[in-house]
Design a protein around this motif. Structure first.
Motif, PDB file in Angstrom:
ATOM      1  N   VAL A   1       0.846  -1.197   0.000  1.00  0.00           N
ATOM      2  CA  VAL A   1       0.000   0.000   0.000  1.00  0.00           C
ATOM      3  C   VAL A   1       0.878   1.243   0.000  1.00  0.00           C
ATOM      4  N   MET A   2       1.932   1.215   0.820  1.00  0.00           N
ATOM      5  CA  MET A   2       2.848   2.353   0.893  1.00  0.00           C
ATOM      6  C   MET A   2       3.494   2.642  -0.460  1.00  0.00           C
ATOM      7  N   SER A   3       3.788   1.576  -1.211  1.00  0.00           N
ATOM      8  CA  SER A   3       4.467   1.740  -2.503  1.00  0.00           C
ATOM      9  C   SER A   3       3.499   2.072  -3.633  1.00  0.00           C
ATOM     10  N   GLY A   4       2.192   2.006  -3.342  1.00  0.00           N
ATOM     11  CA  GLY A   4       1.193   2.306  -4.359  1.00  0.00           C
ATOM     12  C   GLY A   4       0.827   1.122  -5.226  1.00  0.00           C
ATOM     13  N   GLU A   5       1.380  -0.067  -4.912  1.00  0.00           N
ATOM     14  CA  GLU A   5       1.096  -1.245  -5.726  1.00  0.00           C
ATOM     15  C   GLU A   5      -0.311  -1.788  -5.493  1.00  0.00           C
ATOM     16  N   ARG A   6      -0.813  -1.589  -4.262  1.00  0.00           N
ATOM     17  CA  ARG A   6      -2.147  -2.090  -3.913  1.00  0.00           C
ATOM     18  C   ARG A   6      -2.871  -1.050  -3.061  1.00  0.00           C
ATOM     19  N   THR A   7      -4.195  -1.108  -3.099  1.00  0.00           N
ATOM     20  CA  THR A   7      -4.982  -0.255  -2.211  1.00  0.00           C
ATOM     21  C   THR A   7      -5.173  -0.984  -0.884  1.00  0.00           C
ATOM     22  N   LEU A   8      -5.619  -0.248   0.129  1.00  0.00           N
ATOM     23  CA  LEU A   8      -5.847  -0.859   1.431  1.00  0.00           C
ATOM     24  C   LEU A   8      -6.870  -1.976   1.339  1.00  0.00           C
ATOM     25  N   ASP A   9      -7.933  -1.746   0.582  1.00  0.00           N
ATOM     26  CA  ASP A   9      -8.963  -2.768   0.406  1.00  0.00           C
ATOM     27  C   ASP A   9      -8.387  -4.063  -0.159  1.00  0.00           C
ATOM     28  N   GLU A  10      -7.423  -3.927  -1.057  1.00  0.00           N
ATOM     29  CA  GLU A  10      -6.902  -5.083  -1.776  1.00  0.00           C
ATOM     30  C   GLU A  10      -6.001  -5.974  -0.933  1.00  0.00           C
ATOM     31  N   ILE A  11      -5.485  -5.467   0.184  1.00  0.00           N
ATOM     32  CA  ILE A  11      -4.597  -6.309   0.992  1.00  0.00           C
ATOM     33  C   ILE A  11      -5.329  -6.992   2.145  1.00  0.00           C
ATOM     34  N   VAL A  12      -6.596  -6.642   2.377  1.00  0.00           N
ATOM     35  CA  VAL A  12      -7.350  -7.286   3.457  1.00  0.00           C
ATOM     36  C   VAL A  12      -7.600  -8.738   3.082  1.00  0.00           C
ATOM     37  N   ILE A  13      -7.230  -9.655   3.990  1.00  0.00           N
ATOM     38  CA  ILE A  13      -7.474 -11.070   3.741  1.00  0.00           C
ATOM     39  C   ILE A  13      -8.477 -11.589   4.765  1.00  0.00           C
ATOM     40  N   GLU A  14      -9.143 -12.668   4.406  1.00  0.00           N
ATOM     41  CA  GLU A  14     -10.176 -13.216   5.278  1.00  0.00           C
ATOM     42  C   GLU A  14      -9.592 -14.278   6.201  1.00  0.00           C
ATOM     43  N   GLY A  15      -9.905 -14.151   7.486  1.00  0.00           N
ATOM     44  CA  GLY A  15      -9.465 -15.114   8.481  1.00  0.00           C
ATOM     45  C   GLY A  15     -10.630 -15.954   8.970  1.00  0.00           C
ATOM     46  N   PRO A  16     -10.440 -16.703  10.051  1.00  0.00           N
ATOM     47  CA  PRO A  16     -11.498 -17.557  10.612  1.00  0.00           C
ATOM     48  C   PRO A  16     -12.752 -16.752  10.948  1.00  0.00           C
ATOM     49  N   GLN A  17     -13.891 -17.361  10.777  1.00  0.00           N
ATOM     50  CA  GLN A  17     -15.187 -16.734  11.060  1.00  0.00           C
ATOM     51  C   GLN A  17     -15.415 -15.463  10.243  1.00  0.00           C
ATOM     52  N   GLY A  18     -14.676 -15.331   9.129  1.00  0.00           N
ATOM     53  CA  GLY A  18     -14.885 -14.196   8.248  1.00  0.00           C
ATOM     54  C   GLY A  18     -14.275 -12.888   8.711  1.00  0.00           C
ATOM     55  N   ILE A  19     -13.405 -12.936   9.715  1.00  0.00           N
ATOM     56  CA  ILE A  19     -12.770 -11.683  10.154  1.00  0.00           C
ATOM     57  C   ILE A  19     -11.849 -11.165   9.050  1.00  0.00           C
ATOM     58  N   GLY A  20     -11.710  -9.850   8.971  1.00  0.00           N
ATOM     59  CA  GLY A  20     -10.767  -9.260   8.039  1.00  0.00           C
ATOM     60  C   GLY A  20      -9.428  -9.046   8.732  1.00  0.00           C
ATOM     61  N   VAL A  21      -8.349  -9.210   8.012  1.00  0.00           N
ATOM     62  CA  VAL A  21      -7.010  -9.033   8.577  1.00  0.00           C
ATOM     63  C   VAL A  21      -6.194  -8.142   7.659  1.00  0.00           C
ATOM     64  N   ILE A  22      -5.577  -7.102   8.240  1.00  0.00           N
ATOM     65  CA  ILE A  22      -4.635  -6.257   7.512  1.00  0.00           C
ATOM     66  C   ILE A  22      -3.235  -6.670   7.930  1.00  0.00           C
TER      67      ILE A  22
END
Length: 266
Positions: A62-83
């Motif tokens: 995100v810092m380098s501009g390669e991805r947006t914040l939304d794009e790096i969020v991954i899904e964890g157990p029970q559907g939690i989002g993880v940055i």
């Protein structure tokens, strides 16, 4: 209230802060809450490891501009989002005022899609940690019944209060014999803060020492999922329920955007 920000911190490492954070996230999600976990540890980012996740991107992208914040969020157990943080979050300390504003707005927009944002901060009294605590609606301090843990927790509370006017702290006693022991640990800290500091400490709960917790860490699976009926899991769900009750209380804070607008984070 969307976007409630809860910072989970500790005076010293090794007290179980990250394990508590991820287990609280999963417990809250199992109760129907939309939860986002942000790994805010500059040096030892390991939320993804604790959850057994393998992120392709992190805040560095995100810092380098390669991805947006939304794009790096991954899904964890029970559907939690993880940055995932990796080394990317350290780059935040070097952002220009305009970049910080942009990042703050992006985090704010993302957080509003969740009921709760859990910040797993680093241990200690670094300026990055204090800034995260100042921007949170609620601050959880994890302590153990060890002199160094209590002394360092007191230092964290003192610095947060004196430098950034953080006044309210929720205390969780970890690795104790049970709730009565947890209360004893809390009162040790409370006696010191009542005597010397103008702060408000509340007891959020205790997590007993439980070998199942160690097993779950080795398995990289939250104990509340792997062993839902073990003592630690029951205690964490009780703490999650207590935390849920706090989410309707809007304590004054500059909010998550302020985390990226502090000129004194470095």
């Amino acid at each position: 209230m969307p976007g409630n920000v809860v910072a989970v911190s500790s005076g010293k490492g090794g007290v179980g802060k990250t394990s508590l954070t991820v287990n609280l996230a999963v417990a809250l999600a199992s109760n129907g809450k939309k939860v986002l976990v942000c790994d805010a540890d500059l040096g030892l980012a390991n939320v993804d490891i604790t959850l057994g996740l393998k992120p392709q991107y992190d805040l560095q992208h995100v810092m380098s501009g390669e991805r947006t914040l939304d794009e790096i969020v991954i899904e964890g157990p029970q559907g939690i989002g993880v940055i995932p943080a990796a080394s990317g979050i350290a780059r935040m300390l070097e952002l220009s005022a305009a970049e910080r504003l942009e990042m703050g707005l992006a985090f704010t927009a993302l957080s509003e899609r969740y009921d709760l944002v859990l910040l797993d901060t680093a241990a200690g009294i670094g300026q990055d940690v204090i800034s995260f605590l100042a921007g949170a609606h609620h601050v959880i301090v994890v302590v153990c019944d060890e002199p160094t843990s209590l002394t360092d927790a007191y230092a964290l509370i003192k610095v947060s209060a004196s430098e950034r006017k953080v006044r309210r702290f929720q205390i969780v006693a970890n690795k104790v014999k049970g709730n009565p022991h947890g209360l004893q640990v809390y009162k040790k800290l409370l006696n010191a803060t009542d005597q010397f500091l103008d702060v408000n400490l509340s007891y959020l709960g205790a997590v007993p020492t439980d070998h199942r917790m160690l097993e779950s860490i080795r398995e990289r699976t939250p104990v509340v999922s792997l062993y839902p009926r073990t003592q630690a899991s029951v205690a964490i769900r009780e703490i999650a329920a207590s935390l849920e009750g706090l989410l309707n209380i809007d304590f004054e804070t500059d909010g998550i955007a302020a985390l990226f607008q502090q000129n004194d984070m470095s």
